[in-house]
Motif scaffolding. Structure first.
Motif, short mmCIF file in Angstrom:
data_model
loop_
_atom_site.label_atom_id
_atom_site.label_comp_id
_atom_site.label_asym_id
_atom_site.label_seq_id
_atom_site.Cartn_x
_atom_site.Cartn_y
_atom_site.Cartn_z
N ASN A 105 0.86 -1.18 0.00
CA ASN A 105 0.00 0.00 0.00
C ASN A 105 0.90 1.24 0.00
O ASN A 105 1.67 1.46 0.93
CB ASN A 105 -0.93 0.04 1.21
N HIS A 106 0.82 2.01 -1.07
CA HIS A 106 1.62 3.23 -1.21
C HIS A 106 0.84 4.42 -0.68
O HIS A 106 -0.26 4.70 -1.17
CB HIS A 106 1.98 3.47 -2.69
N VAL A 107 1.36 5.10 0.31
CA VAL A 107 0.69 6.26 0.91
C VAL A 107 1.22 7.54 0.26
O VAL A 107 2.43 7.77 0.21
CB VAL A 107 0.89 6.31 2.43
N VAL A 108 0.31 8.36 -0.23
CA VAL A 108 0.65 9.62 -0.88
C VAL A 108 -0.03 10.76 -0.12
O VAL A 108 -1.24 10.73 0.09
CB VAL A 108 0.21 9.63 -2.36
N SER A 148 -3.01 4.87 -1.52
CA SER A 148 -3.89 5.59 -0.60
C SER A 148 -3.46 7.05 -0.55
O SER A 148 -2.33 7.36 -0.18
CB SER A 148 -3.83 4.99 0.80
N PHE A 149 -4.37 7.93 -0.90
CA PHE A 149 -4.11 9.37 -0.88
C PHE A 149 -4.69 9.95 0.40
O PHE A 149 -5.89 9.79 0.68
CB PHE A 149 -4.74 10.04 -2.10
N GLU A 150 -3.86 10.63 1.18
CA GLU A 150 -4.31 11.28 2.40
C GLU A 150 -4.31 12.80 2.16
O GLU A 150 -3.27 13.40 1.94
CB GLU A 150 -3.40 10.91 3.57
N PHE A 151 -5.50 13.37 2.17
CA PHE A 151 -5.67 14.79 1.88
C PHE A 151 -5.49 15.57 3.17
O PHE A 151 -6.35 15.54 4.05
CB PHE A 151 -7.06 15.03 1.29
N VAL A 152 -4.36 16.26 3.32
CA VAL A 152 -4.00 16.82 4.63
C VAL A 152 -4.25 18.32 4.75
O VAL A 152 -4.30 18.84 5.86
CB VAL A 152 -2.53 16.50 4.98
N THR A 153 -4.40 19.04 3.64
CA THR A 153 -4.70 20.47 3.72
C THR A 153 -5.56 20.90 2.54
O THR A 153 -5.62 20.24 1.50
CB THR A 153 -3.43 21.35 3.71
N LYS A 154 -6.21 22.04 2.73
CA LYS A 154 -6.93 22.75 1.67
C LYS A 154 -8.01 21.89 1.02
O LYS A 154 -8.74 21.18 1.70
CB LYS A 154 -5.93 23.32 0.65
#
Length: 210
Positions: A9-12, A36-42
């Protein structure tokens, strides 16, 4: 043939510390791996495009099927739990993505999977910076929408879920969506590409119009 069970699992991280970036910006993934994309801002998206048109949402000219798209993922200021969106890679063909928000793509906010020596991430990003606008896919009624609707043969693999904010990251709610509707449905999916880089299936639709 024996199925590959040694998957990764590649975390972006999307928008890490207010930046217009995906970190890492390019990954090498094997069939069966998940991203897996983790949306951390905006407020960003992960929207599939092509190497030739980096800031235009991918549309199969023959079938009308549209490339995968996370939809807008707004993050509230000081959030400790942020959106996470995951899909599974089916083959080793290159896959290309960009942020559909405003001029983010023109500022270099792009991402690739399995870029090649002939089609590199750097060349893809340089081409994105030379575009003048980001182009979402048209819907079935000819209107410009962020996500596809009525795409058949969907194969769901799992569901997306919130995740804790990564260590060292700070959240911000300063991002604004260009949409007038904010009804969302988070879903993970399996995706694969043909030799031309077209996805074979889609499993995310939010119906946001701009």
């Amino acid at each position: 043939a024996q199925q590959n069970t040694n998957t990764t699992n590649h975390v972006v991280l999307v928008g890490y510390n207010q930046s217009l970036t995906y970190i890492p910006s390019n990954i090498t993934a094997n069939p069966g791996d998940t991203v897996s994309f983790e949306f951390v801002t905006k407020n960003h998206t992960v929207t599939q495009s092509t190497f030739a048109a980096p800031c235009s949402q991918l549309v199969n000219a023959t079938t009308g099927a549209v490339g995968i798209n996370s939809g807008y993922q707004p993050v509230a200021a000081n959030a400790t739990v942020v959106p996470s969106w995951t899909f599974q890679v089916l083959d080793t063909n290159p896959l290309w993505f960009f942020c559909l928000q405003g001029s983010h793509c023109q500022q270099g906010m792009v991402f690739s999977i399995n870029a090649t020596p002939n089609k590199t991430f750097d060349a893809f990003q340089a081409a994105a910076k030379n575009t003048t606008q980001s182009v979402p896919a048209p819907d079935n009624n000819g209107q410009t929408t962020v996500n596809a609707t009525d795409v058949s043969n969907l194969t769901m693999s799992s569901t997306a879920s919130p995740t804790s904010l990564p260590s060292g990251a700070t959240s911000s709610g300063s991002g604004t969506s260009t949409s007038s509707t904010a009804t969302k449905s988070n879903s993970a999916m399996r995706v694969g590409g043909s030799a031309a880089g077209l996805v074979t299936l889609l499993a995310f639709a939010i119906g946001v119009t701009i």
